[in-house]
Design a protein around this motif. Structure first.
Motif, PDB file in Angstrom:
ATOM      1  N   GLY A  17      14.691 -30.866  -1.417  1.00 49.69           N
ATOM      2  CA  GLY A  17      15.307 -31.290  -0.165  1.00 49.69           C
ATOM      3  C   GLY A  17      16.716 -30.783   0.031  1.00 49.69           C
ATOM      4  N   GLU A  62      11.821 -21.629  -3.608  1.00 48.62           N
ATOM      5  CA  GLU A  62      11.606 -23.039  -3.885  1.00 48.62           C
ATOM      6  C   GLU A  62      11.198 -23.315  -5.322  1.00 48.62           C
ATOM      7  OE1 GLU A  62       9.234 -24.915  -0.870  1.00 48.62           O
ATOM      8  OE2 GLU A  62      10.457 -24.084   0.753  1.00 48.62           O
ATOM      9  N   SER A 139       6.384 -28.634  -3.323  1.00 48.85           N
ATOM     10  CA  SER A 139       6.761 -27.628  -2.333  1.00 48.85           C
ATOM     11  C   SER A 139       5.737 -27.549  -1.214  1.00 48.85           C
ATOM     12  CB  SER A 139       6.916 -26.270  -3.023  1.00 48.85           C
ATOM     13  OG  SER A 139       7.285 -25.273  -2.099  1.00 48.85           O
ATOM     14  N   THR A 142       5.882 -30.409   1.222  1.00 48.01           N
ATOM     15  CA  THR A 142       7.047 -30.546   2.082  1.00 48.01           C
ATOM     16  C   THR A 142       6.643 -30.430   3.547  1.00 48.01           C
ATOM     17  OG1 THR A 142       8.490 -29.607   0.382  1.00 48.01           O
ATOM     18  CG2 THR A 142       9.322 -29.588   2.629  1.00 48.01           C
ATOM     19  N   ASP A 144       6.839 -28.889   6.291  1.00 54.41           N
ATOM     20  CA  ASP A 144       7.265 -27.569   6.765  1.00 54.41           C
ATOM     21  C   ASP A 144       5.994 -26.786   7.049  1.00 54.41           C
ATOM     22  OD1 ASP A 144       8.077 -24.825   6.888  1.00 54.41           O
ATOM     23  OD2 ASP A 144       9.863 -25.278   5.708  1.00 54.41           O
TER      24      ASP A 144
END
Length: 442
Positions: A17, A62, A139, A142, A144
């Protein structure tokens, strides 16, 4: 062991984050990447990591995961990775002078973790979660929409363990959602986990690149432009076998305007790949048991092989050299910087698509392209035949001008033409930018 892992996992969850990396990019230009590397097996992993670090502003990195592989079947610590990140830490302030977006060394250290400690599918299963596999899960989870590209520089059992856990702990719908955001770019195949993934989870976009040698620069180039340049040059080792075999994993997603990584047949600095999956793309020779998973299907290199990479060699060699220059100077004017390519008023790096009729003329304009150093610009328009569905000749008027005209062949109906703008400056070294325009002929 479980206590040590718990500390790592807390770091993973909190670090993803961090505002400076891993955040959604409104322009959609930065790819999200995780690198798994069997450092210590071959100096080429260290070489590729140096190049990745000086390009770090181009990606949302990431995860940096120490992995095993068929040439290094056990790992115990992140010491080699820490050395490389520490060298980056000595250069990052200089790098930030020349481009925005470079992550801090502290951030990279927070995502530098151990993966599976042992080899291949023998270290995948219940109770075998690692900081690396947990990082991959965190990851992908997330919020996104961008996919996560995992580069397998060694084996891919960290990805396999992540999938194993998600399958075991979530519904089929949740598993499908997880897999839909996962991409794997596997260098050569270095354990049996890739075959297991491809066999059992064919919905994962899985590339196995086997044409990864022969494109890299010479030893003389490396001594002059890379190894002589400061802390990062000092940790770029001489080759033992081939140079930078793992670099195509992130060059495929390098956002330079040349390609859309999701369209694997377009061709990029990382190579070009067939749209039809292939059966039985085998790993390196020490991996002997992949037949257990037959038939498994993966995306593989197109017929051009490593020449699909090497065609861009001047550009990626100069890019690396310029970035190493950045790493040793804190004065912007003492180094060269990339031009910005604009096509038909579009200032992004995305691939453009236009439609045209057979026998018509399409005007492509690079007006508005610029150079931050106010260097002179040079234009070259070309027809990239290999990814195009039209296979005949295409005439381009004013090939080396800012504005070019493409004469659409009268027999091109129902086909597409991939046109490439290759723009470079006259700085030292010359730096390149690209734009691709796909002309769909109706």
């Amino acid at each position: 062991m479980q206590t040590r892992y718990a500390v790592f996992l807390f770091t993973i969850v909190t670090s993803i984050g961090i505002a400076e990396a891993g955040k959604p990019n409104p322009n959609g230009n930065k790819p999200r990447i995780i690198t798994t590397t069997d450092l210590g097996a071959d100096p080429d992993d260290e070489q590729s990591m140096v190049r990745l670090l000086v390009c770090a502003n181009e990606f949302d990195i990431e995860g940096l995961i120490v992995s095993t592989g068929c040439w290094k079947k056990n790992q115990s610590d992140t010491e080699m990775l820490d050395t490389l990140v520490n060298a980056y830490g000595q250069c990052v302030d200089n790098l930030k002078v020349h481009a925005d977006g470079f992550p801090s060394a502290q951030y990279l250290k927070s995502i530098s973790v151990m993966g599976q400690l042992a080899y291949g599918m023998s270290d995948v299963g219940d109770g075998k979660d690692s900081p690396g596999s947990e990082l991959i899960i965190a990851s992908v989870d997330t919020d996104d929409p961008r996919p996560v590209w995992v580069g397998g520089w060694g084996g891919t059992n960290n990805v396999a363990q992540a999938i194993w856990k998600v399958r075991a702990t979530r519904s089929n719908e949740e598993l499908s959602q997880f897999l839909s955001k996962l991409r794997v770019f596997d260098i050569l195949g270095q354990d049996d986990a890739g075959a297991w993934i491809a066999k059992n989870f064919p919905e994962v976009l899985y590339i196995r690149a086997t044409s990864v040698y022969g494109w890299a620069p010479s030893d003389e180039y490396l001594k002059e432009h890379i190894q002589s340049h400061g802390p990062l040059g000092a940790v770029y080792p001489d080759r033992k076998w081939a140079t930078e075999g793992d670099t195509p994993a992130f060059m495929h997603v390098y956002p330079n305007g040349l390609n859309d990584p999701e369209k694997i047949d377009q061709g990029s600095w990382g190579g070009r790949f067939d749209l039809a999956k292939k059966a039985g793309i085998r790993s390196m020779k020490p991996v002997t048991n992949e037949g257990e998973f037959d038939p498994y299907l993966m995306f593989g290199n197109s017929a051009e092989g490593m020449n699909a990479i090497k065609r861009w060699s001047i550009a990626y060699d100069n890019d690396f050299a310029a970035r190493m220059d950045w790493s040793i100077t804190d004065t912007y004017s003492d180094a060269n910087h990339h031009p910005i390519a604009v096509v038909n008023g579009d200032i992004s790096r995305r691939v453009l698509e236009v439609t045209a009729a057979p026998g018509s003329t399409v005007v492509l304009s690079a007006a508005g392209s610029s150079d931050p150093d106010e260097d002179a610009l040079f234009y070259a328009w070309s027809f990239y035949q290999e990814p195009s569905s039209y296979t005949g000749a295409v005439k381009i008027e004013d090939t080396f001008a800012a504005v070019a005209k493409v004469n659409i062949p009268s027999n091109a109906g129902g086909k597409n033409l991939h046109m490439i703008l290759e723009l470079h400056d006259d700085g030292n070294p010359n730096l390149y930018a690209y734009r691709r325009v796909i002309i769909n002929v109706k």
